[in-house]
Design a protein around this motif. Structure first.
Motif, PDB file in Angstrom:
ATOM      1  N   TRP A 178      91.631  18.873  42.018  1.00 57.75           N
ATOM      2  CA  TRP A 178      91.635  18.083  43.244  1.00 57.75           C
ATOM      3  C   TRP A 178      90.522  17.030  43.278  1.00 57.75           C
ATOM      4  N   PRO A 179      89.271  17.387  42.986  1.00 56.27           N
ATOM      5  CA  PRO A 179      88.225  16.351  42.976  1.00 56.27           C
ATOM      6  C   PRO A 179      88.486  15.269  41.939  1.00 56.27           C
ATOM      7  N   LEU A 180      89.003  15.668  40.782  1.00 53.81           N
ATOM      8  CA  LEU A 180      89.287  14.672  39.743  1.00 53.81           C
ATOM      9  C   LEU A 180      90.384  13.715  40.180  1.00 53.81           C
ATOM     10  N   ALA A 181      91.342  14.206  40.961  1.00 53.56           N
ATOM     11  CA  ALA A 181      92.458  13.359  41.416  1.00 53.56           C
ATOM     12  C   ALA A 181      92.081  12.514  42.623  1.00 53.56           C
ATOM     13  N   ASN A 182      90.919  12.767  43.197  1.00 52.59           N
ATOM     14  CA  ASN A 182      90.477  12.020  44.382  1.00 52.59           C
ATOM     15  C   ASN A 182      89.052  11.507  44.191  1.00 52.59           C
ATOM     16  N   PRO A 183      88.860  10.621  43.222  1.00 48.86           N
ATOM     17  CA  PRO A 183      87.518  10.117  42.918  1.00 48.86           C
ATOM     18  C   PRO A 183      87.085   9.035  43.907  1.00 48.86           C
ATOM     19  N   THR A 184      85.859   8.604  43.765  1.00 47.68           N
ATOM     20  CA  THR A 184      85.383   7.466  44.548  1.00 47.68           C
ATOM     21  C   THR A 184      86.106   6.209  44.076  1.00 47.68           C
ATOM     22  N   GLU A 185      86.010   5.146  44.857  1.00 42.96           N
ATOM     23  CA  GLU A 185      86.682   3.891  44.492  1.00 42.96           C
ATOM     24  C   GLU A 185      86.182   3.366  43.154  1.00 42.96           C
ATOM     25  N   VAL A 186      84.890   3.493  42.898  1.00 43.42           N
ATOM     26  CA  VAL A 186      84.322   2.999  41.644  1.00 43.42           C
ATOM     27  C   VAL A 186      84.879   3.777  40.457  1.00 43.42           C
ATOM     28  N   VAL A 187      84.891   5.099  40.564  1.00 43.92           N
ATOM     29  CA  VAL A 187      85.402   5.923  39.470  1.00 43.92           C
ATOM     30  C   VAL A 187      86.900   5.696  39.295  1.00 43.92           C
ATOM     31  N   ALA A 188      87.625   5.524  40.400  1.00 39.73           N
ATOM     32  CA  ALA A 188      89.064   5.265  40.308  1.00 39.73           C
ATOM     33  C   ALA A 188      89.335   3.952  39.578  1.00 39.73           C
ATOM     34  N   ALA A 189      88.515   2.943  39.859  1.00 36.16           N
ATOM     35  CA  ALA A 189      88.684   1.649  39.197  1.00 36.16           C
ATOM     36  C   ALA A 189      88.409   1.763  37.703  1.00 36.16           C
ATOM     37  N   ALA A 190      87.358   2.508  37.352  1.00 39.93           N
ATOM     38  CA  ALA A 190      87.037   2.692  35.940  1.00 39.93           C
ATOM     39  C   ALA A 190      88.136   3.460  35.228  1.00 39.93           C
ATOM     40  N   ALA A 191      88.671   4.491  35.880  1.00 33.83           N
ATOM     41  CA  ALA A 191      89.743   5.285  35.279  1.00 33.83           C
ATOM     42  C   ALA A 191      90.997   4.450  35.080  1.00 33.83           C
ATOM     43  N   ALA A 192      91.283   3.560  36.029  1.00 35.97           N
ATOM     44  CA  ALA A 192      92.455   2.700  35.923  1.00 35.97           C
ATOM     45  C   ALA A 192      92.346   1.777  34.722  1.00 35.97           C
TER      46      ALA A 192
END
Length: 211
Positions: A169-183
């Motif tokens: 769950w935490p991995l699937a709901n990261p902060t905006e910065v981490v989500a952008a990096a993952a994308a």
């Protein structure tokens, strides 16, 4: 706190006050993560002083563990696999129904690292008994559809559901910065898909070891 506050004394009054506190907690959880909700904010929402909230619950954490228990029980009450369910369908149903319950997943992921850190021994005993009963119940539901599992394996799988949700769950709901990096790196499977894959593999492995 309201100037007209009166301490609840009769059992029905205590129950009503506890219900009001839990309702306020749910309202706040619909707006922000549990880590961002203070005891002061919770007390203000229900119209009590912090000290009065603590008359009915051990701590802020105990309030949210009670919410977790209610969400967990409600999920199990509604969990249905269908008449014929193979391993993938069982795992997929669990994953899909959990993905629909944001609050349950958030509280499960916060349970061990946050919510169980500020509670009394008496409350911890009571909550862990209820958590064990919920886990046992999930294991029984799964074993009814996957009879190849032993009771011990079914319990192991049910505990695995909690562990996988806690991490996924935490991995699937990261902060905006981490989500952008993952994308930028190609992203990752959705929470439901990743959880379904993990649960299918766990279930298949438990069945295979029994043979």
């Amino acid at each position: 706190m309201s100037a007209g506050f009166q301490r609840a004394r009769r059992p029905e009054q205590v129950a009503a006050r506890r219900t009001a506190i839990l309702a306020a907690a749910r309202e706040l959880l619909a707006q922000r993560p549990v880590a961002e909700i203070s005891l002061r904010e919770l007390a203000c929402r229900v119209g009590l002083a912090k000290s009065n909230v603590l008359r009915y619950f051990d701590s802020r954490e105990a309030v949210f563990l009670e919410v977790l228990d209610g969400e967990w029980t409600d999920w199990l009450d509604r969990l249905e696999f269908g008449a014929s369910a193979d391993l993938e369908r069982v795992a997929g149903t669990i994953a899909a129904t959990l993905a629909e319950r944001r609050l349950l997943c958030e509280l499960i992921s916060s349970m061990a690292p946050v919510l169980e850190r500020n509670i009394s021994l008496e409350f911890a005993r009571d909550f862990k008994r209820r958590a064990a009963a919920n886990t046992e119940r999930l294991g029984g539901l799964v074993r009814a559809r996957v009879p190849e599992l032993s009771d011990a394996a079914a319990r192991h799988f049910a505990l695995g559901v909690v562990v996988l949700v806690s991490g996924a769950w935490p991995l699937a709901n990261p902060t905006e910065v981490v989500a952008a990096a993952a994308a930028e790196l190609g992203g990752a499977p959705s929470f439901a898909d990743g959880l379904a894959e993990g649960l299918t593999n766990l279930l298949a492995g438990l069945v295979a070891r029994r043979r």
